[in-house]
Structures are given as C-alpha cells and as structure tokens.
Design a protein around this motif. Sequence first.
Motif, PDB file in Angstrom:
ATOM      1  N   VAL A 165       0.846  -1.191   0.000  1.00 35.23           N
ATOM      2  CA  VAL A 165       0.000   0.000   0.000  1.00 35.23           C
ATOM      3  C   VAL A 165       0.885   1.246   0.000  1.00 35.23           C
ATOM      4  N   ILE A 166       0.575   2.195  -0.880  1.00 38.06           N
ATOM      5  CA  ILE A 166       1.292   3.476  -0.929  1.00 38.06           C
ATOM      6  C   ILE A 166       0.356   4.592  -0.479  1.00 38.06           C
ATOM      7  N   ASP A 167       0.953   5.737  -0.122  1.00 37.31           N
ATOM      8  CA  ASP A 167       0.149   6.847   0.404  1.00 37.31           C
ATOM      9  C   ASP A 167      -0.389   7.765  -0.687  1.00 37.31           C
ATOM     10  N   ALA A 168      -0.343   7.338  -1.939  1.00 37.18           N
ATOM     11  CA  ALA A 168      -0.916   8.092  -3.052  1.00 37.18           C
ATOM     12  C   ALA A 168      -2.142   7.335  -3.562  1.00 37.18           C
ATOM     13  N   GLY A 169      -3.327   7.871  -3.244  1.00 39.41           N
ATOM     14  CA  GLY A 169      -4.564   7.286  -3.724  1.00 39.41           C
ATOM     15  C   GLY A 169      -5.203   8.166  -4.777  1.00 39.41           C
ATOM     16  N   GLU A 203      -7.112   7.654  -0.127  1.00 39.37           N
ATOM     17  CA  GLU A 203      -5.794   7.918   0.448  1.00 39.37           C
ATOM     18  C   GLU A 203      -4.820   6.760   0.236  1.00 39.37           C
ATOM     19  N   HIS A 204      -5.258   5.703  -0.404  1.00 41.72           N
ATOM     20  CA  HIS A 204      -4.437   4.504  -0.543  1.00 41.72           C
ATOM     21  C   HIS A 204      -4.330   4.089  -2.005  1.00 41.72           C
ATOM     22  N   GLY A 205      -3.119   3.719  -2.410  1.00 42.32           N
ATOM     23  CA  GLY A 205      -2.911   3.072  -3.687  1.00 42.32           C
ATOM     24  C   GLY A 205      -2.409   1.660  -3.437  1.00 42.32           C
ATOM     25  N   ILE A 206      -2.903   0.710  -4.207  1.00 40.22           N
ATOM     26  CA  ILE A 206      -2.530  -0.692  -4.009  1.00 40.22           C
ATOM     27  C   ILE A 206      -1.587  -1.113  -5.123  1.00 40.22           C
ATOM     28  N   LEU A 207      -0.398  -1.524  -4.720  1.00 37.82           N
ATOM     29  CA  LEU A 207       0.615  -2.015  -5.653  1.00 37.82           C
ATOM     30  C   LEU A 207       0.565  -3.532  -5.710  1.00 37.82           C
ATOM     31  N   ALA A 208       0.778  -4.051  -6.908  1.00 42.51           N
ATOM     32  CA  ALA A 208       0.877  -5.500  -7.068  1.00 42.51           C
ATOM     33  C   ALA A 208       1.876  -5.800  -8.170  1.00 42.51           C
ATOM     34  N   SER A 209       2.308  -7.026  -8.229  1.00 42.40           N
ATOM     35  CA  SER A 209       3.206  -7.469  -9.286  1.00 42.40           C
ATOM     36  C   SER A 209       2.396  -7.729 -10.551  1.00 42.40           C
ATOM     37  N   ARG A 210       2.941  -7.393 -11.683  1.00 39.25           N
ATOM     38  CA  ARG A 210       2.230  -7.601 -12.943  1.00 39.25           C
ATOM     39  C   ARG A 210       2.007  -9.081 -13.238  1.00 39.25           C
ATOM     40  N   ASP A 211       2.877  -9.950 -12.710  1.00 39.08           N
ATOM     41  CA  ASP A 211       2.713 -11.377 -12.983  1.00 39.08           C
ATOM     42  C   ASP A 211       1.853 -12.081 -11.941  1.00 39.08           C
ATOM     43  N   GLY A 212       1.314 -11.312 -10.988  1.00 34.03           N
ATOM     44  CA  GLY A 212       0.447 -11.895  -9.973  1.00 34.03           C
ATOM     45  C   GLY A 212       1.168 -12.542  -8.818  1.00 34.03           C
ATOM     46  N   GLY A 213       2.492 -12.545  -8.847  1.00 32.90           N
ATOM     47  CA  GLY A 213       3.268 -13.161  -7.784  1.00 32.90           C
ATOM     48  C   GLY A 213       3.519 -12.218  -6.625  1.00 32.90           C
ATOM     49  N   PRO A 214       4.370 -12.626  -5.678  1.00 31.74           N
ATOM     50  CA  PRO A 214       4.681 -11.773  -4.529  1.00 31.74           C
ATOM     51  C   PRO A 214       5.330 -10.463  -4.969  1.00 31.74           C
ATOM     52  N   ILE A 215       5.122  -9.413  -4.184  1.00 27.41           N
ATOM     53  CA  ILE A 215       5.738  -8.118  -4.444  1.00 27.41           C
ATOM     54  C   ILE A 215       6.698  -7.810  -3.299  1.00 27.41           C
ATOM     55  N   SER A 216       7.866  -7.319  -3.631  1.00 23.38           N
ATOM     56  CA  SER A 216       8.929  -7.154  -2.633  1.00 23.38           C
ATOM     57  C   SER A 216       9.033  -5.739  -2.093  1.00 23.38           C
ATOM     58  N   ALA A 217       8.013  -4.917  -2.280  1.00 20.21           N
ATOM     59  CA  ALA A 217       8.060  -3.547  -1.774  1.00 20.21           C
ATOM     60  C   ALA A 217       8.163  -3.544  -0.251  1.00 20.21           C
ATOM     61  N   ALA A 218       9.032  -2.683   0.277  1.00 18.62           N
ATOM     62  CA  ALA A 218       9.275  -2.625   1.717  1.00 18.62           C
ATOM     63  C   ALA A 218       8.632  -1.389   2.328  1.00 18.62           C
TER      64      ALA A 218
END
Length: 364
Positions: free
Chosen positions: A271-275, A306-321
């Motif tokens: 989740v990012i703070d740009a929605g 207030e929230h943006g949801i990030l995901a991986s384009r291939d549907g797998g795990p995302i490593s954002a910290a």
Amino acid sequence: MFAALDTPQILIEQRTMEHNLIAMQQKADQLGKQLRPHAKTHKSPELAREQLRFGANGVMVAKLDEAEVMLSAGIVEQSLGYPLIGPIKARRLADLLQRGLCPRVSVDSLPGLEWLTAVGGMVDRSIEVLIEIDTGLHRVGLIDPGQVVAMAEMISRERYLRFKGLTCFGGHIGKQATVDLTMAAIQEEDRQLAALVRALQRAHLSPEVVSEGGSIVAAFAEHLITATEMRPGTYIYNDVATVEAGAAQYDACAATVLTTVVSAPDPRWAVIDAGSKALSSDGTRLGGFGHVLDHPEWWVVRLNEEHGILASRDGGPISAAIGQRLRIIPNHICTAVNLHARAVLVDGGHVLKTIAIAAQGGIH
C-alpha cells in the motif's frame, strides 16, 4: 529519495520538461504551424511563460478561472475552450476584456453567440470567435458543414464578433488500439477539416485559423495538413496515456508522484500513500493506475482516496518494503496535477524549487 519532501508530492524533472517544450516547439516551427499550448495540464503561469519563451503564440485555457490566473500573471493572448453560457460567465468575460485579455472564444450554438455578442456590447469591443467542430469525440461541437457555414455567416454579421476560424479536439484519436489505427484516425481528422475549410471558402468565409487540440495528435501533426495551429497540453509532462498511444516514451515523462510504501499486509500487495486524491483515477486501455519508475514489474492496481494498491504484474509476490519511496507516472497527468497545490521542480536527485499550481481547482 528526496528525504526532505513529504509524500505524496508531484515532482517535475526540469531537463525532461524543457526537452519536451523545445521538441514540440521545433516540430510546430518545422511544420509551419502555430503552437498554443493548453495550460490545463500544468495550471501554472510560471510554466506558461516558459512555453511562450520557447515560441508559443499564446495559451489555451479551459474555463474562466484559468483565464483569470493567467491574465493576472500578464498572459493576455488566450484561447477559451469551454462554452460560455449565462449572465455570470458573460459578466466575468467582460471584466477580463476590460483588464486586457485578448481572447479567442469557442462557440457551437446560437445561445453561445448571443452571449458573446452581449459581452462585446458590454465593453464595446470586438471578440474573435472560433467555431467548435466535432470530428469524432462526440462531446461539444458542430458536425454538419451546413451548420458550420451558417454559424460563420451569423458571426460575420455581428457587430462585436469576428469569425477567426475553426477549433476541434481529436480526443478520440488517442484511444486507438495501434499506432497504425491512430494514423488512420488522424488522416480522417484531416479529411474532415479540409472538407469544412472548402465549404467555408465556397461561402467566401475562409478561416484564418484551423486549431487542433491534443498532445497525441500533435505528436503526429505531420499527417494533419489542414490544421494551422496545435494545442497540446499533456506534452509538457507526458503520462501513461501518451506512452500507450505511441506519442512518447517513459523517459519523456517529466512529472511523477513521489509516494511512500506505508503497509505490506500480504505478500501479494503493498500500500502506498498516493490514492485517488494524489493520482489520477482515469484508466487506460491496458489497465492499472500508474507506471512505477524503476519497477516496471509492478503497477498500481487499485485506488482508494488515500491509498494506492501495488501489485506485481505477474500476480506473484511483491517485494516492496515499508518506508520505501517510489515515483509513479500517472495515467492522466492533467487530472493528477489538479489534485495538488504545488509541484517540486527537480534536477536528477536535487530539489530546485517549488512551483505553485496557481489555477488548481479552477472549474468555473
């Protein structure tokens, strides 16, 4: 990454922006067309002055709020794109004329002509008029050549109005699935413009200006022979939509939204703070709500306020910290800019200054 700046925040890469401004002006000059950029993208008199410095012959604005901001900064040559209907708009336009505005005003109806005539009478001054035509977007504008000629004849008979030419916006052109289809749509646009010009010439009402809006059309303006003027807006920054249309590359996108990863509750998303209050909620043909710089394998798949949801384009795990800062190219930069009161001009990793988005929220 810009540790002194809070997020979310619009950043503008100075060198990329200047390259975009110079390249479009050079294109217009080479094609023998005037350039009148649309200020609704940046909403900043400071940046409008940069466009004029590089050779633009004025600016385009959508509504009177933007016109007032630009005029207060000394920018008098403006095209007003939105239909001006009713006594409130008439009085406001008359006030701007008395303050020195030199406008071209778009019109597509008899009531619109009547209000412009009333404004001219209020200030005892002639107003240049462009007839808005519909070439396929199906928003505002006349379609039938007979209606266009009849309106031009009405304008030419009015004491306070001067028929200047035609104006249109090929917004439908950027929605084509391939560049080849875009080229075909531009050629059809040119065919329609040429037919209208011929109809006006037969009536001895040759248009001085044939003005075409849109950054995607402007990127391929060599195929738009009939237009004498281009009115791109997005080109100053570019965005995901112009890239998807083949009108720019991601390295020509000057504006990004700096954002922070604030939560990672599941391996499949972060989740990012740009929605939707920081990024445009406009979609694109290929989906998503923004391109993540340095991480093209991720994308913004959903927006809340207030929230943006990030995901991986291939549907797998995302490593954002959590705490990681990212830069997002919005789908539609014009609407994203209007969500912010200021932007930060940067050069690489260096903050240069803050630019006021002075016409933010100008919807009247």
